[in-house]
Design a protein around this motif. Sequence first.
Motif, PDB file in Angstrom:
ATOM      1  N   PHE A 248       8.225  -1.835   6.813  1.00 27.31           N
ATOM      2  CA  PHE A 248       9.204  -0.817   6.410  1.00 27.31           C
ATOM      3  C   PHE A 248      10.242  -1.422   5.459  1.00 27.31           C
ATOM      4  O   PHE A 248      10.511  -0.890   4.384  1.00 27.31           O
ATOM      5  CB  PHE A 248       9.883  -0.250   7.658  1.00 27.31           C
ATOM      6  CG  PHE A 248      10.937   0.784   7.373  1.00 27.31           C
ATOM      7  CD1 PHE A 248      10.593   2.079   7.049  1.00 27.31           C
ATOM      8  CD2 PHE A 248      12.290   0.435   7.419  1.00 27.31           C
ATOM      9  CE1 PHE A 248      11.564   3.027   6.776  1.00 27.31           C
ATOM     10  CE2 PHE A 248      13.264   1.382   7.141  1.00 27.31           C
ATOM     11  CZ  PHE A 248      12.904   2.675   6.822  1.00 27.31           C
ATOM     12  N   GLY A 249      10.806  -2.572   5.893  1.00 27.42           N
ATOM     13  CA  GLY A 249      11.818  -3.217   5.045  1.00 27.42           C
ATOM     14  C   GLY A 249      11.265  -3.610   3.689  1.00 27.42           C
ATOM     15  O   GLY A 249      11.866  -3.330   2.646  1.00 27.42           O
ATOM     16  N   ALA A 250      10.082  -4.232   3.691  1.00 26.39           N
ATOM     17  CA  ALA A 250       9.497  -4.712   2.436  1.00 26.39           C
ATOM     18  C   ALA A 250       9.070  -3.549   1.541  1.00 26.39           C
ATOM     19  O   ALA A 250       9.227  -3.601   0.320  1.00 26.39           O
ATOM     20  CB  ALA A 250       8.310  -5.616   2.740  1.00 26.39           C
ATOM     21  N   ALA A 251       8.558  -2.467   2.178  1.00 29.97           N
ATOM     22  CA  ALA A 251       8.071  -1.325   1.394  1.00 29.97           C
ATOM     23  C   ALA A 251       9.199  -0.709   0.564  1.00 29.97           C
ATOM     24  O   ALA A 251       9.004  -0.334  -0.592  1.00 29.97           O
ATOM     25  CB  ALA A 251       7.454  -0.274   2.316  1.00 29.97           C
ATOM     26  N   LEU A 252      10.387  -0.619   1.149  1.00 24.24           N
ATOM     27  CA  LEU A 252      11.505  -0.008   0.416  1.00 24.24           C
ATOM     28  C   LEU A 252      11.877  -0.835  -0.807  1.00 24.24           C
ATOM     29  O   LEU A 252      12.158  -0.299  -1.876  1.00 24.24           O
ATOM     30  CB  LEU A 252      12.710   0.150   1.344  1.00 24.24           C
ATOM     31  CG  LEU A 252      12.590   1.273   2.369  1.00 24.24           C
ATOM     32  CD1 LEU A 252      13.780   1.272   3.306  1.00 24.24           C
ATOM     33  CD2 LEU A 252      12.484   2.628   1.678  1.00 24.24           C
ATOM     34  N   VAL A 253      11.859  -2.163  -0.640  1.00 23.28           N
ATOM     35  CA  VAL A 253      12.178  -3.031  -1.777  1.00 23.28           C
ATOM     36  C   VAL A 253      11.132  -2.880  -2.876  1.00 23.28           C
ATOM     37  O   VAL A 253      11.458  -2.774  -4.067  1.00 23.28           O
ATOM     38  CB  VAL A 253      12.245  -4.506  -1.306  1.00 23.28           C
ATOM     39  CG1 VAL A 253      12.480  -5.422  -2.489  1.00 23.28           C
ATOM     40  CG2 VAL A 253      13.341  -4.686  -0.278  1.00 23.28           C
ATOM     41  N   ILE A 254       9.866  -2.848  -2.461  1.00 25.89           N
ATOM     42  CA  ILE A 254       8.786  -2.739  -3.448  1.00 25.89           C
ATOM     43  C   ILE A 254       8.820  -1.371  -4.129  1.00 25.89           C
ATOM     44  O   ILE A 254       8.700  -1.255  -5.353  1.00 25.89           O
ATOM     45  CB  ILE A 254       7.418  -2.998  -2.768  1.00 25.89           C
ATOM     46  CG1 ILE A 254       7.376  -4.451  -2.286  1.00 25.89           C
ATOM     47  CG2 ILE A 254       6.280  -2.712  -3.724  1.00 25.89           C
ATOM     48  CD1 ILE A 254       6.196  -4.772  -1.406  1.00 25.89           C
ATOM     49  N   LEU A 255       9.027  -0.333  -3.328  1.00 28.91           N
ATOM     50  CA  LEU A 255       9.104   1.030  -3.861  1.00 28.91           C
ATOM     51  C   LEU A 255      10.210   1.153  -4.917  1.00 28.91           C
ATOM     52  O   LEU A 255       9.997   1.661  -6.016  1.00 28.91           O
ATOM     53  CB  LEU A 255       9.373   2.000  -2.704  1.00 28.91           C
ATOM     54  CG  LEU A 255       9.451   3.503  -2.983  1.00 28.91           C
ATOM     55  CD1 LEU A 255       9.047   4.251  -1.721  1.00 28.91           C
ATOM     56  CD2 LEU A 255      10.825   3.969  -3.398  1.00 28.91           C
ATOM     57  N   PHE A 256      11.372   0.651  -4.548  1.00 27.99           N
ATOM     58  CA  PHE A 256      12.528   0.712  -5.428  1.00 27.99           C
ATOM     59  C   PHE A 256      12.239   0.029  -6.768  1.00 27.99           C
ATOM     60  O   PHE A 256      12.496   0.568  -7.845  1.00 27.99           O
ATOM     61  CB  PHE A 256      13.687   0.028  -4.691  1.00 27.99           C
ATOM     62  CG  PHE A 256      14.905  -0.214  -5.500  1.00 27.99           C
ATOM     63  CD1 PHE A 256      15.846   0.782  -5.661  1.00 27.99           C
ATOM     64  CD2 PHE A 256      15.136  -1.460  -6.079  1.00 27.99           C
ATOM     65  CE1 PHE A 256      16.987   0.553  -6.394  1.00 27.99           C
ATOM     66  CE2 PHE A 256      16.282  -1.685  -6.819  1.00 27.99           C
ATOM     67  CZ  PHE A 256      17.207  -0.676  -6.969  1.00 27.99           C
TER      68      PHE A 256
ATOM     69  N   ALA B  44       0.829  -1.204   0.000  1.00 26.07           N
ATOM     70  CA  ALA B  44       0.000   0.000   0.000  1.00 26.07           C
ATOM     71  C   ALA B  44       0.866   1.259   0.000  1.00 26.07           C
ATOM     72  O   ALA B  44       0.488   2.288  -0.559  1.00 26.07           O
ATOM     73  CB  ALA B  44      -0.926  -0.001   1.211  1.00 26.07           C
ATOM     74  N   ILE B  45       2.056   1.158   0.608  1.00 23.20           N
ATOM     75  CA  ILE B  45       2.959   2.316   0.623  1.00 23.20           C
ATOM     76  C   ILE B  45       3.895   2.274  -0.578  1.00 23.20           C
ATOM     77  O   ILE B  45       4.079   3.262  -1.289  1.00 23.20           O
ATOM     78  CB  ILE B  45       3.789   2.319   1.929  1.00 23.20           C
ATOM     79  CG1 ILE B  45       2.863   2.475   3.142  1.00 23.20           C
ATOM     80  CG2 ILE B  45       4.828   3.444   1.898  1.00 23.20           C
ATOM     81  CD1 ILE B  45       3.565   2.206   4.462  1.00 23.20           C
ATOM     82  N   GLY B  46       4.495   1.111  -0.823  1.00 20.98           N
ATOM     83  CA  GLY B  46       5.565   1.004  -1.813  1.00 20.98           C
ATOM     84  C   GLY B  46       5.115   1.185  -3.252  1.00 20.98           C
ATOM     85  O   GLY B  46       5.799   1.848  -4.024  1.00 20.98           O
TER      86      GLY B  46
END
Lengths: 245, 258
Positions: A122-130, A67-69
């Motif tokens: 938090f950890g997963a969101a950064l990977v997905i965002l990237f 939802a964030i990433g």
Amino acid sequence: MVPAGGAAGFIALWWLAVLLRLADPVLLPSPLETFNDTAKSFTQGPLLHDLWRTVTRTVLSFLVACAIGVPLGLLLGAKESIYRAVEFVVDFFRSTPASALFPLFLILFGVGEGTKIAVAAFGAALVILFNAAYGVMNARRTRLLAARVMGASPLRVVFDVMLWEAMPQILVGMRSGVSLALVIVVVAEMFIGSTDGLGQRVIVAQSLFESGLMYGVIFVAGALGYLLNLTFLLLEKRFIHWAGK
Amino acid sequence: MNAISPREAALSVRGLRKAFGGVPVYDGFALDVKRGDILAIFGPNGCGKSTLINMAAGLLPADAGEILYDGRTVDEVRIGYVFQNYREALFPWRRAAENIRYPLRRMGLKRAEIERRLEALAADFRVRFDLNAYPYSLSGGQQQLVSIMRALAVEPEVLFLDEPFSALDYETTLSLRTLLQQVLKARKTTTILVSHDLEESIVLADRILMLTRRPTLVADDIAVDLAWPREAATLSAPDFIAIKARCLDVFTRAVAGA
């Protein structure tokens, strides 16, 4: 058949090590004992509940991460100048071991469910965002132009073209993200005030010298990670039917 | 070429200027395209053929000058654009028919009208393959045909074709351009074709604009008075050969005159 052979070979080696008494039986129980202890914990003990808790936490943190990433990644990818500006920060925190952030998240969210899910998310969101951002930045320019010429508004271009163009990369990000979320959730269950979950079960089994159960829980956690990965691989294959064609 | 009165012009370009990195490509360029005509633009590499149609299609801003469609800007009219690379222009996640419906949905047309147009196009182009297939399962020629149908579906005031056949084999090119000229002439669609194939430009066009090296100017403006439809025999007709010789001569001088 070949993977099954590999697994059988692994168990055979294990059994051989037990028969040859290569290690203390307390530290290395036989595969049969491990299986029995694990099955017993599933049927009569808390293991099924632990598995369920770990799955719930992983899925929940994964959903929050998506939802964030995804939207943030799309937005940053669409505005490359902004992405370049925040790229370093994203890369930095993506490379930071999420476990090092536990104390910080404990301060922010307190001891409880929220912290475990927040760190994993938090950890997963950064990977997905990237991955989402890169997917959008590598979108075929011709397709974006084609949509524009056909009268698509900028918002339409985002949903009708950019999102689809980024989809293969987003799914790659989700696959890495869900694996990372599981890793963080299991570690969090060990160390952040937990009473249940696979991480908690494995560390309790270890401290009580229930090594059969300990190995069993490790295999259950492994199977869970493997299945999550496999699910996303199948989703990619099924859903991204146009990839590479 | 006879002068084109403002009433006849589907597209008018005046005082067009465009520079890349300080190097002017267009500096006071002007052009009128008569309604219903097929105009081919031909010139040496890098003379800005694609730049011209991209500016006309609103995909690239001009530095100065005006490009008007019967007095209106590109945002106020419907245009069609066929890209050279059909693989990168079609939406592979949508079926071929959905690709063609896409611009019609953007226009907000009713479902019945969308289907009517889709069927008319399929009939015009004598489509025999399955339009419910995904683009990647179609041949290159079929994919480019889907691109052309998608561009024509909106009934554009001007259709832009950017080297539409350059990625196709000769056999496919021949059959596709035969179909295309029939449909364009039947629909009286004003068309601007950018091509680096002289034969193709002459066969498809009512008029050929020969451009010079940059800063780009019109080296020659040649009317192609060959009878329609133009077939394989046209390629060996004396008129065709004469036009081709003239074009080649202009082209050679345009390239040498740099």
